[in-house]
Design a protein around this motif. Structure first.
Motif, PDB file in Angstrom:
ATOM      1  N   GLY A  39       0.666  -1.231  -0.120  1.00  0.00           N
ATOM      2  CA  GLY A  39      -0.022  -0.061  -0.096  1.00  0.00           C
ATOM      3  C   GLY A  39       0.894   1.367  -0.077  1.00  0.00           C
ATOM      4  N   VAL A  40       2.175   1.093   0.140  1.00  0.00           N
ATOM      5  CA  VAL A  40       2.990   2.207   0.378  1.00  0.00           C
ATOM      6  C   VAL A  40       3.555   2.472  -1.274  1.00  0.00           C
ATOM      7  CG1 VAL A  40       5.155   3.442   0.826  1.00  0.00           C
ATOM      8  CG2 VAL A  40       3.625   1.884   2.722  1.00  0.00           C
ATOM      9  N   ASN A  41       3.649   3.886  -1.919  1.00  0.00           N
ATOM     10  CA  ASN A  41       3.925   4.010  -3.404  1.00  0.00           C
ATOM     11  C   ASN A  41       5.162   4.189  -3.319  1.00  0.00           C
ATOM     12  OD1 ASN A  41       3.665   4.478  -5.869  1.00  0.00           O
ATOM     13  ND2 ASN A  41       3.555   6.567  -5.536  1.00  0.00           N
ATOM     14  N   VAL A  42       6.151   3.014  -3.211  1.00  0.00           N
ATOM     15  CA  VAL A  42       7.394   2.661  -3.463  1.00  0.00           C
ATOM     16  C   VAL A  42       7.932   1.424  -4.042  1.00  0.00           C
ATOM     17  CG1 VAL A  42       7.888   1.636  -1.046  1.00  0.00           C
ATOM     18  CG2 VAL A  42       9.844   3.155  -2.325  1.00  0.00           C
ATOM     19  N   LYS A  43       8.904   1.969  -5.155  1.00  0.00           N
ATOM     20  CA  LYS A  43       9.131   0.826  -6.184  1.00  0.00           C
ATOM     21  C   LYS A  43      10.268   0.045  -5.416  1.00  0.00           C
ATOM     22  CE  LYS A  43      11.754   0.562 -10.431  1.00  0.00           C
ATOM     23  NZ  LYS A  43      12.483   1.442 -11.331  1.00  0.00           N
ATOM     24  N   ARG A  44      10.008  -1.299  -5.395  1.00  0.00           N
ATOM     25  CA  ARG A  44      10.995  -2.242  -4.505  1.00  0.00           C
ATOM     26  C   ARG A  44      11.902  -2.852  -5.557  1.00  0.00           C
ATOM     27  NH1 ARG A  44       5.550  -3.114  -2.731  1.00  0.00           N
ATOM     28  NH2 ARG A  44       5.314  -1.738  -0.908  1.00  0.00           N
ATOM     29  N   THR A  45      13.289  -3.124  -5.494  1.00  0.00           N
ATOM     30  CA  THR A  45      13.943  -3.920  -6.457  1.00  0.00           C
ATOM     31  C   THR A  45      15.038  -4.764  -5.658  1.00  0.00           C
ATOM     32  OG1 THR A  45      15.595  -1.905  -6.767  1.00  0.00           O
ATOM     33  CG2 THR A  45      13.950  -2.086  -8.362  1.00  0.00           C
ATOM     34  N   ARG A  46      15.454  -5.703  -6.241  1.00  0.00           N
ATOM     35  CA  ARG A  46      16.843  -6.336  -5.764  1.00  0.00           C
ATOM     36  C   ARG A  46      17.858  -6.476  -6.815  1.00  0.00           C
ATOM     37  NH1 ARG A  46      17.339 -10.666  -8.119  1.00  0.00           N
ATOM     38  NH2 ARG A  46      15.633 -12.209  -8.880  1.00  0.00           N
ATOM     39  N   LEU A  47      18.992  -6.525  -6.325  1.00  0.00           N
ATOM     40  CA  LEU A  47      20.146  -6.786  -7.209  1.00  0.00           C
ATOM     41  C   LEU A  47      19.919  -8.249  -8.174  1.00  0.00           C
ATOM     42  CD1 LEU A  47      23.282  -6.102  -4.940  1.00  0.00           C
ATOM     43  CD2 LEU A  47      22.044  -4.403  -6.528  1.00  0.00           C
ATOM     44  N   ALA A  48      20.499  -8.041  -9.447  1.00  0.00           N
ATOM     45  CA  ALA A  48      20.520  -8.924 -10.609  1.00  0.00           C
ATOM     46  C   ALA A  48      21.347 -10.267  -9.945  1.00  0.00           C
ATOM     47  CB  ALA A  48      20.913  -8.831 -11.890  1.00  0.00           C
ATOM     48  N   ARG A  49      20.795 -11.433 -10.000  1.00  0.00           N
ATOM     49  CA  ARG A  49      21.562 -12.719  -9.891  1.00  0.00           C
ATOM     50  C   ARG A  49      22.059 -13.424 -11.191  1.00  0.00           C
ATOM     51  NH1 ARG A  49      17.711 -14.381  -4.751  1.00  0.00           N
ATOM     52  NH2 ARG A  49      18.849 -12.822  -3.289  1.00  0.00           N
ATOM     53  N   GLY A  50      23.301 -13.691 -11.170  1.00  0.00           N
ATOM     54  CA  GLY A  50      23.702 -14.443 -12.303  1.00  0.00           C
ATOM     55  C   GLY A  50      25.446 -14.716 -12.207  1.00  0.00           C
ATOM     56  N   ILE A  51      25.987 -14.848 -13.373  1.00  0.00           N
ATOM     57  CA  ILE A  51      27.164 -15.304 -13.312  1.00  0.00           C
ATOM     58  C   ILE A  51      28.405 -14.267 -12.887  1.00  0.00           C
ATOM     59  CG2 ILE A  51      29.114 -16.514 -14.623  1.00  0.00           C
ATOM     60  CD1 ILE A  51      26.523 -18.229 -14.570  1.00  0.00           C
ATOM     61  N   PRO A  52      29.068 -14.037 -12.025  1.00  0.00           N
ATOM     62  CA  PRO A  52      29.837 -12.974 -11.778  1.00  0.00           C
ATOM     63  C   PRO A  52      31.040 -12.799 -12.901  1.00  0.00           C
ATOM     64  CG  PRO A  52      30.589 -14.665 -10.406  1.00  0.00           C
ATOM     65  CD  PRO A  52      29.284 -15.284 -11.061  1.00  0.00           C
ATOM     66  N   MET A  53      31.477 -11.653 -13.302  1.00  0.00           N
ATOM     67  CA  MET A  53      32.370 -11.252 -14.167  1.00  0.00           C
ATOM     68  C   MET A  53      33.607 -12.010 -14.017  1.00  0.00           C
ATOM     69  SD  MET A  53      31.137  -9.537 -16.591  1.00  0.00           S
ATOM     70  CE  MET A  53      32.514  -8.972 -17.318  1.00  0.00           C
ATOM     71  N   GLY A  54      34.214 -12.570 -14.979  1.00  0.00           N
ATOM     72  CA  GLY A  54      35.601 -13.322 -15.183  1.00  0.00           C
ATOM     73  C   GLY A  54      35.612 -14.589 -14.474  1.00  0.00           C
ATOM     74  N   SER A  55      34.283 -15.183 -14.109  1.00  0.00           N
ATOM     75  CA  SER A  55      34.295 -16.440 -13.655  1.00  0.00           C
ATOM     76  C   SER A  55      34.187 -17.538 -14.726  1.00  0.00           C
ATOM     77  CB  SER A  55      33.238 -16.759 -12.613  1.00  0.00           C
ATOM     78  OG  SER A  55      32.132 -16.998 -13.344  1.00  0.00           O
ATOM     79  N   ASP A  56      34.835 -18.645 -14.354  1.00  0.00           N
ATOM     80  CA  ASP A  56      34.714 -19.734 -15.367  1.00  0.00           C
ATOM     81  C   ASP A  56      33.671 -20.652 -15.090  1.00  0.00           C
ATOM     82  OD1 ASP A  56      35.315 -22.153 -16.530  1.00  0.00           O
ATOM     83  OD2 ASP A  56      37.518 -22.174 -16.129  1.00  0.00           O
ATOM     84  N   LEU A  57      32.753 -20.764 -16.353  1.00  0.00           N
ATOM     85  CA  LEU A  57      31.346 -21.443 -16.203  1.00  0.00           C
ATOM     86  C   LEU A  57      31.599 -22.850 -15.469  1.00  0.00           C
ATOM     87  CD1 LEU A  57      29.107 -21.033 -19.184  1.00  0.00           C
ATOM     88  CD2 LEU A  57      29.311 -19.934 -17.151  1.00  0.00           C
ATOM     89  N   GLU A  58      32.679 -23.533 -15.778  1.00  0.00           N
ATOM     90  CA  GLU A  58      33.028 -24.971 -15.259  1.00  0.00           C
ATOM     91  C   GLU A  58      32.768 -24.779 -13.544  1.00  0.00           C
ATOM     92  OE1 GLU A  58      36.592 -26.248 -16.259  1.00  0.00           O
ATOM     93  OE2 GLU A  58      36.581 -28.122 -15.125  1.00  0.00           O
ATOM     94  N   PHE A  59      33.101 -23.841 -12.965  1.00  0.00           N
ATOM     95  CA  PHE A  59      33.184 -23.922 -11.377  1.00  0.00           C
ATOM     96  C   PHE A  59      32.128 -23.006 -11.057  1.00  0.00           C
ATOM     97  CE2 PHE A  59      37.731 -24.020 -12.998  1.00  0.00           C
ATOM     98  CZ  PHE A  59      37.801 -25.205 -12.537  1.00  0.00           C
ATOM     99  N   VAL A  60      30.959 -22.782 -11.726  1.00  0.00           N
ATOM    100  CA  VAL A  60      29.690 -21.884 -11.113  1.00  0.00           C
ATOM    101  C   VAL A  60      29.012 -23.166 -10.401  1.00  0.00           C
ATOM    102  CG1 VAL A  60      27.575 -20.872 -11.914  1.00  0.00           C
ATOM    103  CG2 VAL A  60      29.827 -20.079 -12.868  1.00  0.00           C
TER     104      VAL A  60
END
Lengths: 198, 198
Positions: B162-183
């Motif tokens: 009921g409060v007029n405020v946009k709520r967001t959260r940080l994106a989740r995903g692969i961090p930069m520079g990380s090797d996919l094999e170890f995700v």
């Protein structure tokens, strides 16, 4: 924007000065300190100053003590065996095992010309003097396993040429509980060379 | 024989109280302190007391500061975006990246019934009050990625019904520079679910 107060930055810097503590760990520790009650932090601070002020080198063996003479030197003043170690904390495993009943002598390091450490930077002359003047029967050279430690032990051996004192060093081999698969080459070499009959 | 002076033992105990510092590391650090000049140790001790005495929580955002109000709150008093983090040190990566120009709010943890942490142990009521009273347009919920953090974010979302405020959260995903094999699986799951068109 730099959000860390100057006194926090200073504390991070102090933690980062400690050996093996990187910048990230230092920051984590400093933030932890800020979450603790003031009395607890004051107790940490006074433990630092207290240890730094009260603890000094024993004049006989150069181990850390807060007495005029360390408890081991006081207790084993007539010891006929002397165990030579690099640094004060190397005494702990001997005393924990209880195997050695003699006195100790902390050399203060090993000879390392590349780091500018010669016999004069260590307590070597005092060690030789003590062995010659006191009734020492066995000198256990328990100086790490680096090439520098080996050559320091050799130098001590030579400096005692003509002195009637038995010199020994610790056995080298496979440590208890270790998996043979992961033993390094040098340790294996030493263990094989030093193999004993069953 | 116990060879460690009492003041050295006390210092080892203090180091061992720090998070992530075991008994062996604590001993190594304490012995290191004994090798340092008294003035250097006194400086470390006073950095501890100084930080502990001067640094406190900012009354607006609860981040650590040595001012009446933290520099970010003072600078961004009219911010229309508020970023909610668990702890003070979580602000650093935002300010380092320079991406966020709003104000912050340190929640003081996340709700964890098993650890006895409910909304009252956090600054949650104050956060809700502030969002309702101030002209906040966006609330970025930047709480960690634990299940407890997720449910805390959900609870904040519900408390603002009921409060007029946009709520967001940080994106989740692969961090930069990380090797996919170890995700790890969960990160991969989130990254796949959140895939975007090229």
């Amino acid at each position: 924007m730099n959000v860390e107060p100057q006194s926090l930055e200073a504390l991070i810097g102090e933690f980062a000065n400690l050996p093996g503590i990187g910048r990230k760990t230092a920051r984590r520790l400093a933030y932890h300190i800020l979450t603790r009650p003031k009395e607890e932090v004051a107790q940490f601070a006074s433990a630092l100053e207290n240890a730094s002020e009260k603890v000094h080198a024993c004049p006989r063996c150069f181990s850390f003590t807060d007495q005029d003479i360390c408890p081991i030197c006081a207790d084993r003043i007539d010891a006929h065996a002397l165990c030579v170690v690099e640094k004060s904390s190397d005494i702990l495993p001997f005393e924990r095992s209880g195997i050695f009943k003699g006195a100790y002598f902390v050399l203060g390091g090993v000879i390392s010309p590349l780091d500018g450490i010669g016999p004069e930077q260590l307590h070597l002359p005092l060690l030789i003097k003590r062995v010659k003047e006191e009734n020492i029967e066995e000198l256990v050279l328990a100086l790490g396993s680096s090439p520098e430690a080996d050559s320091t032990a050799l130098m001590i051996d030579r400096m005692l040429d003509g002195v009637n004192v038995k010199r020994t060093r610790l056995a080298r081999g496979i440590p208890m509980g270790s998996d043979l698969e992961f033993v390094d080459e040098i340790t294996m070499l030493r263990a094989f060379e030093g193999r004993v009959s069953l």
